[in-house]
Enzyme design. Sequence first.
Site, PDB file in Angstrom:
ATOM      1  N   SER A 122      -5.162  -8.305   9.252  1.00 18.63           N
ATOM      2  CA  SER A 122      -4.891  -6.871   9.216  1.00 18.63           C
ATOM      3  C   SER A 122      -4.243  -6.728  10.942  1.00 18.63           C
ATOM      4  CB  SER A 122      -5.918  -5.823   9.100  1.00 18.63           C
ATOM      5  OG  SER A 122      -5.235  -4.603   9.225  1.00 18.63           O
ATOM      6  N   ASP A 179      -7.377   5.404  12.566  1.00 17.08           N
ATOM      7  CA  ASP A 179      -5.909   5.985  12.532  1.00 17.08           C
ATOM      8  C   ASP A 179      -6.083   7.269  11.720  1.00 17.08           C
ATOM      9  OD1 ASP A 179      -5.115   4.087  14.187  1.00 17.08           O
ATOM     10  OD2 ASP A 179      -4.137   2.754  12.456  1.00 17.08           O
ATOM     11  N   ASP A 198       0.844  -1.134   0.033  1.00 17.18           N
ATOM     12  CA  ASP A 198      -0.092   0.020  -0.035  1.00 17.18           C
ATOM     13  C   ASP A 198       0.861   1.320   0.151  1.00 17.18           C
ATOM     14  OD1 ASP A 198      -2.085  -1.510  -0.056  1.00 17.18           O
ATOM     15  OD2 ASP A 198      -2.710  -1.383   2.086  1.00 17.18           O
ATOM     16  N   ARG A 214      -0.116   6.186  17.217  1.00 13.92           N
ATOM     17  CA  ARG A 214      -0.099   7.007  16.331  1.00 13.92           C
ATOM     18  C   ARG A 214       0.428   8.433  16.429  1.00 13.92           C
ATOM     19  NH1 ARG A 214       0.286   3.032  14.030  1.00 13.92           N
ATOM     20  NH2 ARG A 214      -1.240   1.811  12.962  1.00 13.92           N
TER      21      ARG A 214
END
Length: 520
Positions: free
Chosen positions: A290, A238, A128, A209
Amino acid sequence: MYNSSTPKLDFGFTLIYCLFNCYCWFCIVLLFWLLLIRIVLRYLIAYCLYIPFEVSEVEVFCCSLLKLGNLSLYLFAHCLYSNNLKETAAITATLTDEKETGASSAGDGRVLRKKLNKVVLAYSGGLDTSVVVPWLRENYGCEVVCFTADVGQGTIELEGLEEKAKASGASQLVVKDLKEEFVRDYIFPCLRAGAVYERKYLLGTSMARPVIAKAMVDVAREVGADAVSHGCTGKGNDQVRFELTFFALNPDLNVVAPWREWEIRGREDAIEYAKKHNVPVPVTKKSIYSRDRNLWHLSHEGDILEDPSNEPSKDMYMMSVDPEDAPDQPEYVEIGIDSGLPISLNGTELSPASLLSELNEIGGRHGIGRVDMVENRLVGMKSRGVYETPGGTILFTAARELESLTLDRQTIQVKDSLALTYAELVYAGRWFDPLRTSMDAFMEKITETTTGSVTLKLYKGCVTVTGRTSPNSLYRQDISSFESGQIYDQADAAGFIRLYGLPMRVRAMLEKSAMLDNQD
């Protein structure tokens, strides 16, 4: 696109045409009415003198001609004005579109979404983010600087990243080791606050994050970038966590979120795009889950987990063994805590990251810290996730247990109620919100006496507290003992109970009186 060759709106020209139209229209109407008055006067004279009256063919023709001229002039002016309005609207729309999107030419005929100078991309090296690099260059005409944060995801994920980034078209790769900062400045404050989201989630991804996004802002300043970019999808939390941090630390930075803009909709599309742009496609087997891993936890989502009724497969877990396969002998650990923050393991002081890393290994081999939950995402939907937090679970249990010695009842209640809001803020990406900062100051103050040690027994997935001690303990054995003592006189409890229960006695007396009145 609007350019210098596009006809521009001339206000003076439009004004002249409007005035000319009004003048011609006035003249035609005036002539029409003069002719009509002439016909009426002729009719009245003929009527009074009893003479025949007849409208001449010339008069009829003139009336028709004037009406036709008036209509033609009106239609001509209307069309001219309408075209002028359309042209004005088109120009305004074009200018507005250019202002909002910043559209420009790339110099080779391609139309850019917006011209950017340099973009710092949160880069993992996977498929990605690898295709994001050429996509940014193609759509924004910018230089791409890839950034990778080491927050304890493992050395395997960091191998060969620079070669991958440059092969994808990036000008450079910046890697920063954030493990100590992550644990010291993000994990430990949440641990001290007792922050847990929806009763189970220990906020592993939520805490990571903001530390990554903060480092991206720092890198953007160092390399002179005017934008940052991330690979978060438009359905997850996120994207909010990254962008709120960007806004808080540098509101002037542009933010590019490819998953909300591009036409790529899945892995096959991404592979096709990568091949088209000569981007090396990772040949490793794609995980059916994931995952997000850092020093605090490992999360699993997707595949069979999307059905909440399915049991997770045994081979899915990576940080912890199955409790059934854990050692048959328990293991004891002692956690040292100073002012609400862990500082040592079994008497040995360690750095925050080293301490957590050691506990992950110990807790993992005993199957500690597995959580399976359905949570409410910030964007509104529910999602199911399975989390492995072995070291974090041990630390959380120890910190909470020591507070039972050092904090009184009301303080614990207030702290626990604020911990819910604290967790909500962290989960929602509001780490740099003044409210969280203020609450953190409260947590630091209220736990300054929470110093001591806690002994825990680890056995087949369970953490059991076996002992706790603190120099600031509010627990007094001479008071709490069932044996008689000088400080606490049990006879005093009678007066306390009468006063404490007074509201209940008054209510009961009132109800009894009402019942007697009804019987009468």
